[in-house]
Design a protein around this motif. Structure first.
Motif, PDB file in Angstrom:
ATOM      1  N   PHE A  73       0.865  -1.177   0.000  1.00  0.00           N
ATOM      2  CA  PHE A  73       0.000   0.000   0.000  1.00  0.00           C
ATOM      3  C   PHE A  73       0.897   1.220   0.000  1.00  0.00           C
ATOM      4  O   PHE A  73       1.704   1.412   0.908  1.00  0.00           O
ATOM      5  CB  PHE A  73      -0.928   0.028   1.211  1.00  0.00           C
ATOM      6  N   VAL A  74       0.760   2.061  -1.022  1.00  0.00           N
ATOM      7  CA  VAL A  74       1.636   3.220  -1.165  1.00  0.00           C
ATOM      8  C   VAL A  74       1.165   4.348  -0.258  1.00  0.00           C
ATOM      9  O   VAL A  74       0.042   4.838  -0.399  1.00  0.00           O
ATOM     10  CB  VAL A  74       1.680   3.693  -2.629  1.00  0.00           C
ATOM     11  N   GLY A  75       2.034   4.749   0.688  1.00  0.00           N
ATOM     12  CA  GLY A  75       1.720   5.866   1.568  1.00  0.00           C
ATOM     13  C   GLY A  75       1.283   5.432   2.956  1.00  0.00           C
ATOM     14  O   GLY A  75       1.317   4.256   3.312  1.00  0.00           O
ATOM     15  N   ASP A  76       0.880   6.426   3.737  1.00  0.00           N
ATOM     16  CA  ASP A  76       0.448   6.215   5.119  1.00  0.00           C
ATOM     17  C   ASP A  76      -0.942   5.585   5.139  1.00  0.00           C
ATOM     18  O   ASP A  76      -1.898   6.156   4.610  1.00  0.00           O
ATOM     19  CB  ASP A  76       0.429   7.571   5.842  1.00  0.00           C
ATOM     20  N   LYS A  77      -1.049   4.427   5.758  1.00  0.00           N
ATOM     21  CA  LYS A  77      -2.333   3.713   5.781  1.00  0.00           C
ATOM     22  C   LYS A  77      -3.371   4.388   6.667  1.00  0.00           C
ATOM     23  O   LYS A  77      -4.549   4.042   6.608  1.00  0.00           O
ATOM     24  CB  LYS A  77      -2.117   2.268   6.244  1.00  0.00           C
ATOM     25  N   LYS A  78      -2.956   5.341   7.470  1.00  0.00           N
ATOM     26  CA  LYS A  78      -3.888   6.006   8.392  1.00  0.00           C
ATOM     27  C   LYS A  78      -4.513   7.277   7.801  1.00  0.00           C
ATOM     28  O   LYS A  78      -5.429   7.845   8.381  1.00  0.00           O
ATOM     29  CB  LYS A  78      -3.172   6.351   9.705  1.00  0.00           C
ATOM     30  N   VAL A  79      -3.984   7.737   6.675  1.00  0.00           N
ATOM     31  CA  VAL A  79      -4.462   8.985   6.068  1.00  0.00           C
ATOM     32  C   VAL A  79      -5.585   8.687   5.079  1.00  0.00           C
ATOM     33  O   VAL A  79      -5.442   7.840   4.189  1.00  0.00           O
ATOM     34  CB  VAL A  79      -3.316   9.718   5.350  1.00  0.00           C
ATOM     35  N   ALA A  80      -6.714   9.372   5.225  1.00  0.00           N
ATOM     36  CA  ALA A  80      -7.849   9.193   4.311  1.00  0.00           C
ATOM     37  C   ALA A  80      -7.577   9.912   2.990  1.00  0.00           C
ATOM     38  O   ALA A  80      -7.248  11.094   2.979  1.00  0.00           O
ATOM     39  CB  ALA A  80      -9.130   9.713   4.956  1.00  0.00           C
ATOM     40  N   ARG A  81      -7.719   9.188   1.898  1.00  0.00           N
ATOM     41  CA  ARG A  81      -7.502   9.737   0.560  1.00  0.00           C
ATOM     42  C   ARG A  81      -8.653   9.324  -0.355  1.00  0.00           C
ATOM     43  O   ARG A  81      -9.431   8.435  -0.029  1.00  0.00           O
ATOM     44  CB  ARG A  81      -6.178   9.202  -0.012  1.00  0.00           C
ATOM     45  N   GLU A  82      -8.728   9.974  -1.505  1.00  0.00           N
ATOM     46  CA  GLU A  82      -9.787   9.672  -2.465  1.00  0.00           C
ATOM     47  C   GLU A  82      -9.307   8.660  -3.502  1.00  0.00           C
ATOM     48  O   GLU A  82      -8.205   8.778  -4.031  1.00  0.00           O
ATOM     49  CB  GLU A  82     -10.230  10.938  -3.192  1.00  0.00           C
ATOM     50  N   THR A 116      -9.289   5.495   4.277  1.00  0.00           N
ATOM     51  CA  THR A 116      -7.903   5.219   4.671  1.00  0.00           C
ATOM     52  C   THR A 116      -7.450   3.880   4.114  1.00  0.00           C
ATOM     53  O   THR A 116      -8.264   3.015   3.781  1.00  0.00           O
ATOM     54  CB  THR A 116      -7.752   5.191   6.207  1.00  0.00           C
ATOM     55  N   GLY A 117      -6.145   3.713   4.074  1.00  0.00           N
ATOM     56  CA  GLY A 117      -5.597   2.427   3.671  1.00  0.00           C
ATOM     57  C   GLY A 117      -6.023   1.322   4.617  1.00  0.00           C
ATOM     58  O   GLY A 117      -6.303   0.194   4.191  1.00  0.00           O
ATOM     59  N   GLU A 118      -6.070   1.635   5.902  1.00  0.00           N
ATOM     60  CA  GLU A 118      -6.502   0.636   6.880  1.00  0.00           C
ATOM     61  C   GLU A 118      -7.925   0.162   6.598  1.00  0.00           C
ATOM     62  O   GLU A 118      -8.234  -1.026   6.716  1.00  0.00           O
ATOM     63  CB  GLU A 118      -6.400   1.209   8.297  1.00  0.00           C
ATOM     64  N   GLU A 119      -8.803   1.107   6.219  1.00  0.00           N
ATOM     65  CA  GLU A 119     -10.191   0.745   5.911  1.00  0.00           C
ATOM     66  C   GLU A 119     -10.272  -0.102   4.645  1.00  0.00           C
ATOM     67  O   GLU A 119     -11.044  -1.075   4.579  1.00  0.00           O
ATOM     68  CB  GLU A 119     -11.030   2.009   5.762  1.00  0.00           C
ATOM     69  N   ILE A 120      -9.482   0.250   3.637  1.00  0.00           N
ATOM     70  CA  ILE A 120      -9.462  -0.533   2.401  1.00  0.00           C
ATOM     71  C   ILE A 120      -9.011  -1.958   2.680  1.00  0.00           C
ATOM     72  O   ILE A 120      -9.626  -2.930   2.224  1.00  0.00           O
ATOM     73  CB  ILE A 120      -8.533   0.130   1.361  1.00  0.00           C
ATOM     74  N   ILE A 121      -7.944  -2.077   3.440  1.00  0.00           N
ATOM     75  CA  ILE A 121      -7.393  -3.412   3.741  1.00  0.00           C
ATOM     76  C   ILE A 121      -8.394  -4.237   4.535  1.00  0.00           C
ATOM     77  O   ILE A 121      -8.575  -5.439   4.275  1.00  0.00           O
ATOM     78  CB  ILE A 121      -6.056  -3.264   4.495  1.00  0.00           C
ATOM     79  N   GLN A 122      -9.076  -3.602   5.489  1.00  0.00           N
ATOM     80  CA  GLN A 122     -10.069  -4.314   6.276  1.00  0.00           C
ATOM     81  C   GLN A 122     -11.222  -4.795   5.392  1.00  0.00           C
ATOM     82  O   GLN A 122     -11.690  -5.938   5.535  1.00  0.00           O
ATOM     83  CB  GLN A 122     -10.610  -3.417   7.403  1.00  0.00           C
ATOM     84  N   LEU A 123     -11.685  -3.955   4.467  1.00  0.00           N
ATOM     85  CA  LEU A 123     -12.736  -4.362   3.540  1.00  0.00           C
ATOM     86  C   LEU A 123     -12.293  -5.547   2.686  1.00  0.00           C
ATOM     87  O   LEU A 123     -13.049  -6.502   2.473  1.00  0.00           O
ATOM     88  CB  LEU A 123     -13.125  -3.191   2.633  1.00  0.00           C
ATOM     89  N   LEU A 124     -11.059  -5.483   2.209  1.00  0.00           N
ATOM     90  CA  LEU A 124     -10.537  -6.568   1.387  1.00  0.00           C
ATOM     91  C   LEU A 124     -10.447  -7.869   2.181  1.00  0.00           C
ATOM     92  O   LEU A 124     -10.771  -8.946   1.664  1.00  0.00           O
ATOM     93  CB  LEU A 124      -9.156  -6.191   0.838  1.00  0.00           C
ATOM     94  N   ARG A 125     -10.039  -7.770   3.427  1.00  0.00           N
ATOM     95  CA  ARG A 125      -9.951  -8.975   4.273  1.00  0.00           C
ATOM     96  C   ARG A 125     -11.340  -9.569   4.505  1.00  0.00           C
ATOM     97  O   ARG A 125     -11.534 -10.789   4.423  1.00  0.00           O
ATOM     98  CB  ARG A 125      -9.284  -8.641   5.605  1.00  0.00           C
ATOM     99  N   GLU A 126     -12.308  -8.717   4.803  1.00  0.00           N
ATOM    100  CA  GLU A 126     -13.660  -9.201   5.084  1.00  0.00           C
ATOM    101  C   GLU A 126     -14.310  -9.827   3.860  1.00  0.00           C
ATOM    102  O   GLU A 126     -15.021 -10.823   3.967  1.00  0.00           O
ATOM    103  CB  GLU A 126     -14.530  -8.036   5.584  1.00  0.00           C
TER     104      GLU A 126
END
Length: 201
Positions: A73-82, A116-126
């Protein structure tokens, strides 16, 4: 081409003050279009993902997950981006192109919402059961990878956007054209998995 901006959503009339080589080139291109005789449509979009978007930041993450390998994941996983779905961006541009009153001006096409990257990763895991780790790729790592990949080399100077992202304001589009095509990050219909988005008609 906006360059570093104060926190908040950027409307089309926001001052553009690029400090990167890529941003300055984009601004020069925009100014040349505005000063030329043929009508032009100038559209700003965030990072995209989806069909035919293989040279993008989020594709690196999705590719690793799809192959069940350690993903990046490119960048900070805690920062919300579009992140904008490709077909949504295409539909919005087509809607603009079919009107005569949209040319020779700027239009923003924002994503459904920042995530955020964390949210994307969590969605992908679920949704996929993916269990492998996801590495956060820093500017230093991008610089090293850029030795071998030209796309990543271009990314180095743009990495500031992963810490201080520009979020686009879509009020102008919604006020003049109507609602944006908005594909949710996850299709919530029962019995479905990851959303592949709407079909283009």
């Amino acid at each position: 081409m906006y360059g570093r901006q104060p926190k908040g959503e950027e409307a089309e009339e926001a001052k553009k003050n690029p400090h990167t080589k890529k941003g300055k080139i984009r601004l020069a291109m925009e100014n040349k279009l505005k000063n030329s005789s043929p009508p032009s449509l100038i559209v700003h979009m965030p990072d995209i993902y989806g069909p035919n978007a293989e040279n993008t930041i989020l594709h690196e993450t999705l590719k690793g997950v799809a192959q069940n390998k350690t993903a990046n994941f490119v960048g900070d996983k805690k920062v919300a981006r579009e992140f904008l779905y490709t077909l949504d961006g295409a539909k919005a541009m087509v809607q603009l192109a079919f009107r005569e009153d949209t040319y020779n001006q700027n239009w923003n096409i924002p994503a459904v919402h920042p995530i955020t990257g964390e949210e994307i990763i969590q969605l992908l895991r679920e949704e996929t059961g993916y269990k492998k780790p996801v590495r956060a790729v820093s500017k230093t790592m991008i610089r090293f990878i850029g030795i071998f990949q030209s796309f990543m080399r271009e990314m180095t100077e743009m990495m500031y956007l992963t810490k201080d992202p520009v979020v686009l304001n879509g009020d102008k589009y919604e006020g003049n054209i109507g609602s944006f095509p908005k594909t949710p990050y996850i299709n919530k219909k029962p019995g479905t998995r990851l959303s592949t988005g709407p079909s283009i008609e």
